[in-house]
Design a protein around this motif. Structure first.
Motif, short mmCIF file in Angstrom:
data_model
loop_
_atom_site.label_atom_id
_atom_site.label_comp_id
_atom_site.label_asym_id
_atom_site.label_seq_id
_atom_site.Cartn_x
_atom_site.Cartn_y
_atom_site.Cartn_z
N GLY A 1 0.81 -1.20 0.00
CA GLY A 1 0.00 0.00 0.00
C GLY A 1 0.85 1.26 0.00
N SER A 2 0.29 2.35 -0.54
CA SER A 2 0.96 3.65 -0.56
C SER A 2 0.33 4.55 0.49
CB SER A 2 0.84 4.30 -1.94
OG SER A 2 1.48 3.53 -2.93
N PHE A 3 1.17 5.39 1.10
CA PHE A 3 0.69 6.33 2.10
C PHE A 3 0.67 7.75 1.57
CE2 PHE A 3 2.71 2.74 4.25
CZ PHE A 3 1.68 2.31 5.07
N ASN A 4 1.04 7.93 0.31
CA ASN A 4 1.03 9.26 -0.30
C ASN A 4 0.75 9.10 -1.79
OD1 ASN A 4 3.84 9.11 -1.75
ND2 ASN A 4 4.26 8.52 0.37
N ARG A 5 0.38 10.19 -2.42
CA ARG A 5 -0.03 10.14 -3.82
C ARG A 5 1.14 9.96 -4.79
NH1 ARG A 5 -4.72 12.02 -5.63
NH2 ARG A 5 -3.78 13.33 -7.25
N TRP A 6 2.36 10.09 -4.30
CA TRP A 6 3.53 9.99 -5.18
C TRP A 6 4.15 8.59 -5.16
CZ3 TRP A 6 4.23 13.86 -8.49
CH2 TRP A 6 3.60 15.08 -8.20
N ARG A 7 3.52 7.66 -4.46
CA ARG A 7 3.95 6.26 -4.45
C ARG A 7 5.38 6.10 -3.92
NH1 ARG A 7 -0.89 3.61 -5.45
NH2 ARG A 7 -1.94 4.51 -7.26
N LEU A 8 5.72 6.82 -2.88
CA LEU A 8 7.04 6.76 -2.27
C LEU A 8 6.92 6.23 -0.85
CD1 LEU A 8 8.46 10.21 -3.45
CD2 LEU A 8 8.78 7.97 -4.53
N ALA A 9 7.98 5.55 -0.39
CA ALA A 9 8.03 4.99 0.97
C ALA A 9 6.78 4.14 1.23
CB ALA A 9 8.16 6.09 2.01
N ASN A 10 6.60 3.13 0.41
CA ASN A 10 5.41 2.29 0.46
C ASN A 10 5.57 1.12 1.44
OD1 ASN A 10 4.23 3.73 -1.88
ND2 ASN A 10 5.90 2.73 -2.99
N ALA A 11 4.46 0.45 1.70
CA ALA A 11 4.47 -0.79 2.48
C ALA A 11 4.40 -1.97 1.52
CB ALA A 11 3.29 -0.83 3.43
N TYR A 12 5.16 -3.02 1.81
CA TYR A 12 5.22 -4.18 0.93
C TYR A 12 4.96 -5.46 1.71
CZ TYR A 12 7.43 -0.71 -2.06
OH TYR A 12 7.68 0.42 -2.80
N GLY A 13 4.74 -6.52 0.96
CA GLY A 13 4.51 -7.82 1.56
C GLY A 13 3.94 -8.76 0.52
N ALA A 14 4.01 -10.06 0.79
CA ALA A 14 3.51 -11.05 -0.16
C ALA A 14 3.10 -12.31 0.57
CB ALA A 14 4.57 -11.38 -1.21
N PHE A 15 2.00 -12.90 0.12
CA PHE A 15 1.51 -14.19 0.60
C PHE A 15 1.31 -14.21 2.11
CE2 PHE A 15 3.42 -15.25 -3.50
CZ PHE A 15 2.34 -15.89 -4.10
N GLY A 16 0.57 -13.21 2.57
CA GLY A 16 0.18 -13.22 3.97
C GLY A 16 -0.75 -14.37 4.30
N SER A 17 -1.38 -14.92 3.30
CA SER A 17 -2.18 -16.15 3.46
C SER A 17 -1.91 -17.07 2.29
CB SER A 17 -3.68 -15.82 3.55
OG SER A 17 -4.13 -15.20 2.36
#
Length: 470
Positions: free
Chosen positions: A320-336
């Motif tokens: 997910g992004s926390f700002n409109r410029w897509r910088l310093a995002n949160a990442y992750g994969a296969f939480g389930s």
């Protein structure tokens, strides 16, 4: 004027890191832009499944900046995409890097803005974590300098912070999200149920279960422990980067995850210290560029508060992004991890739907006919095939899937080009339908006896037979 030649600010030891980061990220941009040029018009164009003009007329504003906010046409989209390809190829060839630092900076900022324009109107077809990952990496790459400067340490550490969030975030989301990661049984299912298996996935699935458990344990070590050592002194940081790179290569061998693994490998080179190529690397840095790099570092530090807080949140956000410029995002994969595999199979008939002469449409990447071996497509991204996987899991999709079926009824050439096989050779069928099947890998004996990679069983209609106008 070279004011900032001090080792604390920039170092020739990052020569190999810069070489790989600049060319590797540019190469991935090229793949992303080509993917958009070839697939976007059919999926999201003026006559696509989710037309961008209709989307822009409906939303108050897009989720981020986009050139298409003022006007969208398929011709403009293709111009944006192919411009990005040309700029990316120039960076891969090393041409902008030969000039002053502002030249590669302009090239990467151009690719960042052009691709962000596409992502921000791409709706569900561009809702993947590796889209914002590429945007963030492309922005950081703009501050790596050129062959006339040494490599800024701030930018290198910003890349390491990106890799840390990518790996550590993925590790945390696994532990929080599904007990199979905690009891080490996740790989009993993953290779069989992952979105798009590749040619070796069947073999990986049939590895001994004790090895699967060891793989999961190793994954936890690489994602939850190793990333901290990216910030350690050398050669420890290089060793940590090498471990991440080797692990990502293992993942490349076992599945198709678009450019997720490729960009992680490239970004992990930020941990490698080596002055290479020997003829590359200026001595020092212009004052204006040093100021710009410092400003970028401060910006990243400020924006990092939100993803840092997210890492330790019980309701951790994945991709997910926390700002409109897509910088310093949160990442992750296969939480389930999905325990069983379902596939939506699309069929058509030229005659009476009760007669039973139904023919199956062939998709390029997703499993279909049991005897067809999965193919390798990554780092290229097959967006329709990925959405078909989510559709089979029950994700909302009828807003694009019913239009897709209508395109098949019209034998729309652009839509048919997204597929591997049209059983009607460009002619419109009278009826189409979608059925849901359960899939599992064949056993060693079943594979030997039948030659099939999959065993599938019909479970019922997903969309009952429909004709034009319904």
């Amino acid at each position: 004027m070279d004011w900032f030649g001090m080792d604390w600010f920039a170092s020739a030891d990052f020569g190999l890191a810069r070489f790989v980061l600049q060319r590797g990220i540019a190469a991935i941009f090229v793949i992303a832009f080509v993917s958009s040029a070839l697939q976007f018009p059919a999926l999201l164009g003026e006559h696509g499944l989710l037309p961008v003009p209709r989307y822009l007329a409906r939303v108050v504003r897009p989720p981020g900046p986009t050139l298409f906010a003022w006007r969208y046409t398929d011709r403009l989209l293709r111009s944006v995409a192919w411009t990005g390809v040309v700029v990316g190829l120039a960076v891969v060839a090393g041409l902008p890097q030969r000039g002053p630092a502002w030249v590669p900076m302009a090239a990467f900022l151009a690719m960042w803005l052009l691709y962000m324009s596409i992502v921000n109107v791409g709706q569900v077809f561009y809702g993947f974590g590796w889209e914002i990952l590429l945007l963030e990496a492309g922005f950081l790459a703009a501050f790596l300098g050129s062959d006339q400067t040494t490599t800024p340490a701030i930018t290198i550490f910003a890349f390491r912070w990106l890799v840390f969030r990518l790996e550590f975030g993925a590790g945390l989301i696994k532990l929080r999200g599904d007990p199979v990661w905690r009891d080490l049984t996740a790989l009993y299912y993953h290779h069989e149920t992952q979105p798009m298996p590749n040619p070796l996935s069947w073999w990986f699935h049939h590895l001994p279960k004790p090895l699967h458990r060891a793989e999961v344990l190793g994954n936890h070590f690489v994602q939850l422990v190793v990333p901290f050592f990216l910030f350690a002194p050398q050669p420890t940081a290089t060793v940590a980067a090498a471990i991440i790179i080797v692990t990502q290569c293992w993942l490349v061998m076992s599945g198709n995850f678009a450019w997720l693994n490729a960009i992680t490998i490239v970004a992990a080179f930020s941990g490698v210290a080596a002055h290479w190529p020997p003829e590359q690397g200026g001595t020092g840095m212009p004052a204006w560029f040093a100021v710009v790099v410092l400003a970028m570092g401060i910006l990243v530090a400020v924006l990092s508060w939100w993803p840092l807080r997210n890492l330790f949140s019980r309701s951790q956000v994945m991709n997910g992004s926390f700002n409109r410029w897509r910088l310093a995002n949160a990442y992750g994969a296969f939480g389930s991890i999905t325990r069983e595999r379902y596939e939506v199979v699309v069929e058509g008939t030229a005659g009476d739907p009760e007669a039973g002469d139904w023919r199956e449409y062939g998709f390029r990447g997703k499993p279909g006919e049991p005897g067809r071996r999965p193919r390798q497509f990554a780092p290229y991204h097959l967006r329709l095939d990925w959405l078909m996987w989510f559709l089979a899991l029950g994700s909302p999709g009828l807003n694009w899937f019913v239009p897709f079926l209508n395109k098949l009824l019209d034998a729309d050439p652009a839509t048919l080009r997204l597929l591997r096989r049209d059983p009607f050779n460009g002619q419109p069928p009278a009826w189409v339908r979608a059925r849901i099947f359960s899939y599992r890998y064949s056993t060693w004996r079943e594979r030997r006896d039948s030659g099939d990679w999959w065993v599938r069983e019909p479970l019922g209609d997903f969309v009952p037979p429909m004709s034009r106008g319904q």
